[in-house]
Design an enzyme around this catalytic site. Structure first.
Site, PDB file in Angstrom:
ATOM      1  N   GLY A  14       0.811  -1.264  -0.129  1.00  0.00           N
ATOM      2  CA  GLY A  14      -0.059  -0.111   0.103  1.00  0.00           C
ATOM      3  C   GLY A  14       0.940   1.316  -0.001  1.00  0.00           C
ATOM      4  N   THR A  15       0.291   2.376  -0.669  1.00  0.00           N
ATOM      5  CA  THR A  15       0.808   3.662  -0.623  1.00  0.00           C
ATOM      6  C   THR A  15       1.968   3.952  -1.961  1.00  0.00           C
ATOM      7  OG1 THR A  15       0.772   3.822   1.839  1.00  0.00           O
ATOM      8  CG2 THR A  15       2.266   5.236   0.660  1.00  0.00           C
ATOM      9  N   THR A  16       2.014   4.990  -2.296  1.00  0.00           N
ATOM     10  CA  THR A  16       3.095   5.431  -3.294  1.00  0.00           C
ATOM     11  C   THR A  16       3.264   6.872  -2.730  1.00  0.00           C
ATOM     12  OG1 THR A  16       1.959   4.304  -5.011  1.00  0.00           O
ATOM     13  CG2 THR A  16       3.815   5.824  -5.618  1.00  0.00           C
ATOM     14  N   SER A 146       4.247   0.370  -2.308  1.00  0.00           N
ATOM     15  CA  SER A 146       3.982  -0.738  -2.891  1.00  0.00           C
ATOM     16  C   SER A 146       3.849  -0.050  -4.666  1.00  0.00           C
ATOM     17  CB  SER A 146       2.742  -1.258  -3.010  1.00  0.00           C
ATOM     18  OG  SER A 146       1.665  -0.411  -2.907  1.00  0.00           O
TER      19      SER A 146
END
Length: 217
Positions: A14-16, A146
């Site tokens: 999760g997340t960028t 991710s």
């Protein structure tokens, strides 16, 4: 190493987030999606934090761990200013966080951080930190989360040394947009900040939409 731990990898899903070094400052950007397994738990997650007037930080990983570190470093930055009358230098802040993380390496904070800041002596600085206190000063760009492989692809292709903040903002949006299209754990909009000699500026959704329109018109 902790990066090979399966539990750590699970938290890192999760997340960028991205950070870009420009000739006149730093650009930070994140997506807004928070996930719990396959569930989108929050579509307005805050992953970009202002630490003081001249420094900001992005977070990826365990939300509770990251928010705890934000509170710690914000308090330390405030104490530094009360004691000295000056803002804490970005490299000092990054080193302090590195020491905190390394001190907890046996029970690590499950996070990845990007710190961007500006001071009159050292200018604009960008740092990345891992869960056990590994600290890198970035001279061009970095990304976490991710969606970072996709974001890195765009950044590698289009980053130019000494690019302006205006171009850096567009590149940050482009790299985040590409990541959100390919990574199911990233999405629901973009948060954007610029740190330069004038301080930290957090952009509104309307301002980000205007920049996106320039990019994709």
């Amino acid at each position: 190493m902790i990066a090979n731990n399966d539990q750590y990898k699970e938290y890192m899903k999760g997340t960028t987030t991205v950070g870009i070094v420009c000739n006149d400052g730093i650009v930070l950007a994140t997506d807004k999606r928070a996930t719990m397994g396959n569930l989108i738990a929050d579509k307005e997650a805050k992953k970009l934090y202002k630490i003081d007037d001249y420094m900001a930080m992005t977070i990826a990983g365990s939300v509770g761990d990251a928010q705890s570190l934000v509170r710690i470093i914000s308090a330390e930055a405030n104490l530094y200013k009360l004691r000295t009358g000056n803002n804490i230098p970005p490299h000092s802040c990054a080193m302090l966080l590195s020491n905190v993380l390394h001190g907890s390496r046996h029970f690590p904070f499950l996070i990845q951080l990007i710190i961007g800041g500006y001071d009159t002596i050292h200018g604009a600085k960008l740092f990345s930190l891992d869960a056990v206190g590994g600290l890198n000063e970035e001279t061009s760009f970095t990304a976490t989360g991710s969606g970072s492989p996709t974001a890195f692809g765009v950044l590698e292709e289009e980053y130019k040394k000494d690019m302006t903040i205006n171009k850096g903002k567009l590149l940050a949006i482009k790299s985040l947009t590409a990541a959100m299209k390919r990574d199911a754990f990233s999405g629901n909009g973009i948060s954007l900040a610029v740190i330069d000699k004038n301080g930290v500026k957090i952009y509104s959704d309307e301002e980000i939409e205007e920049l996106s329109n320039i990019l994709y018109k």
